[in-house]
Design an enzyme around this catalytic site. Sequence first.
Site, PDB file in Angstrom:
ATOM      1  N   TYR A 119       0.852  -1.197   0.000  1.00  0.00           N
ATOM      2  CA  TYR A 119       0.000   0.000   0.000  1.00  0.00           C
ATOM      3  C   TYR A 119       0.882   1.239   0.000  1.00  0.00           C
ATOM      4  O   TYR A 119       1.866   1.314   0.737  1.00  0.00           O
ATOM      5  CB  TYR A 119      -0.887   0.001   1.248  1.00  0.00           C
ATOM      6  CG  TYR A 119      -1.775   1.221   1.362  1.00  0.00           C
ATOM      7  CD1 TYR A 119      -3.070   1.224   0.843  1.00  0.00           C
ATOM      8  CD2 TYR A 119      -1.312   2.389   1.979  1.00  0.00           C
ATOM      9  CE1 TYR A 119      -3.872   2.346   0.928  1.00  0.00           C
ATOM     10  CE2 TYR A 119      -2.116   3.508   2.058  1.00  0.00           C
ATOM     11  CZ  TYR A 119      -3.398   3.481   1.537  1.00  0.00           C
ATOM     12  OH  TYR A 119      -4.190   4.599   1.622  1.00  0.00           O
ATOM     13  N   GLU A 207      -3.735   7.384  -4.219  1.00  0.00           N
ATOM     14  CA  GLU A 207      -3.658   6.123  -3.489  1.00  0.00           C
ATOM     15  C   GLU A 207      -3.354   4.976  -4.441  1.00  0.00           C
ATOM     16  O   GLU A 207      -4.039   4.805  -5.446  1.00  0.00           O
ATOM     17  CB  GLU A 207      -4.984   5.842  -2.763  1.00  0.00           C
ATOM     18  CG  GLU A 207      -4.935   4.586  -1.912  1.00  0.00           C
ATOM     19  CD  GLU A 207      -6.267   4.295  -1.225  1.00  0.00           C
ATOM     20  OE1 GLU A 207      -7.261   4.089  -1.947  1.00  0.00           O
ATOM     21  OE2 GLU A 207      -6.299   4.281   0.015  1.00  0.00           O
TER      22      GLU A 207
END
Length: 399
Positions: A119, A207
């Site tokens: 991530y 993101e």
Amino acid sequence: MNIHEYQGKELLAKFGINIPAGVAALTVEEAVAAAKTLPGPLYVVKAQIHAGGRGKGKFKELPADAKGGVRLAKSVAEVEANAREMLGNTLVTIQTGDAGKQVNRLYVTDGVDIAAEYYLSMLVDRASGRIAMIVSTEGGMDIEAVAHDTPERITTITIDPATGFMPHHGRAVAFALKLKGELNKQAAKISQQLYTAFTTLDCAMLEINPLVETTDGNLLVLDTKMSFDTNAMFRHKDVEALRDETEEDPMEVEASKYDLAYIKLDGDIGCMVNGAGLAMATMDIIKLNGMFPANFLDVGGGANKEKVTAAFKIILSDPAVKGILVNIFGGIMRCDTIAEGIVAAAREVDLSVPLVVRLEGTNVEAGKAILASSGLPIVAADDLGDAARKIVAEVKQAA
Ligand code: ADP
Ligand code: MG
């Protein structure tokens, strides 16, 4: 302003960032043609909606055991079958709400052999006045759950805008992802590239979930969500052109045309207020009186008749609205001018629900007189508490 995954990836590719090959498609035929341009034999068909959680999402129209919004396909024929099943149907994910979102676009992309999912996200961190890079070894799944249950697995690295991205920031990202050797170097490089993309494009949020390590040892951006600072879009016409209004609330789109700050909410009382702080206070006091606001609406300091009319039309076009509370503080804009605007707007839009108006400030008496002599069923209020009580009472009585 948000954009689709495929648009985000196309932007990132211009900064040299590794992405799997892919082509967007609006129809089944286009999806098939897209697949034929890819090497195969593994494809992924991805629903393009402005919401995450697509992989675990469910289509309303399909049986509960049908696949979600991110589907592996092992042949062009499977791409076709999946595209047929997804296009036009409504995908419900944890981020769409119960109503879901209709899938009007697909992204047909190369299937990747994944060794690990990481991530990485970036946002403007107002607390530190810097851009924060948030990285975790726990990619691919619900990052909120990771933050809640195992916060030690999330590392935040902030970058001082005065120095920009430095080599040590890249090393910190690679270290947080526990990457060694060649992958360590790739992590440092990709985080540098992402920082450059973020600042160059005036992003608000970027993101990457997941950032994947492939079985042949490369880091790839497999999914991206990007949003931009709307105030900076004037200098990125190419990004502004990516706006997909069909993904936005139609009333919010209409409001943006008149430069009104409007956000649709779930309650019954439409609010028209000048100033964001006053709008927040108005929403609070409606709740204090036992009902909920149907929207946040700030008409701004320079509200004129056109803006007030547009705001009225937007509020009234929401079938959930059972009453309207106007709470305006006349400063530079005088109360009599505002009252004229309200009366004209109420006549023009054929007022169908109770309307309570609270005016305060310059020329307030003249303003109230205009409302009183208008012949319209406008209920005047003296202060904010009075206004909230009155609109709640009016709505309950009308029900
Ligand atoms: P969302 O976050 O909206 O669910 P993602 O693009 O992150 O959508 O996809 C969900 C999961 O599907 C990923 O975590 C990954 O495991 C898998 N996936 C997505 N794209 C590919 C791809 N091109 N090749 C292989 N697997 C993929
Ligand atoms: Mg994802």
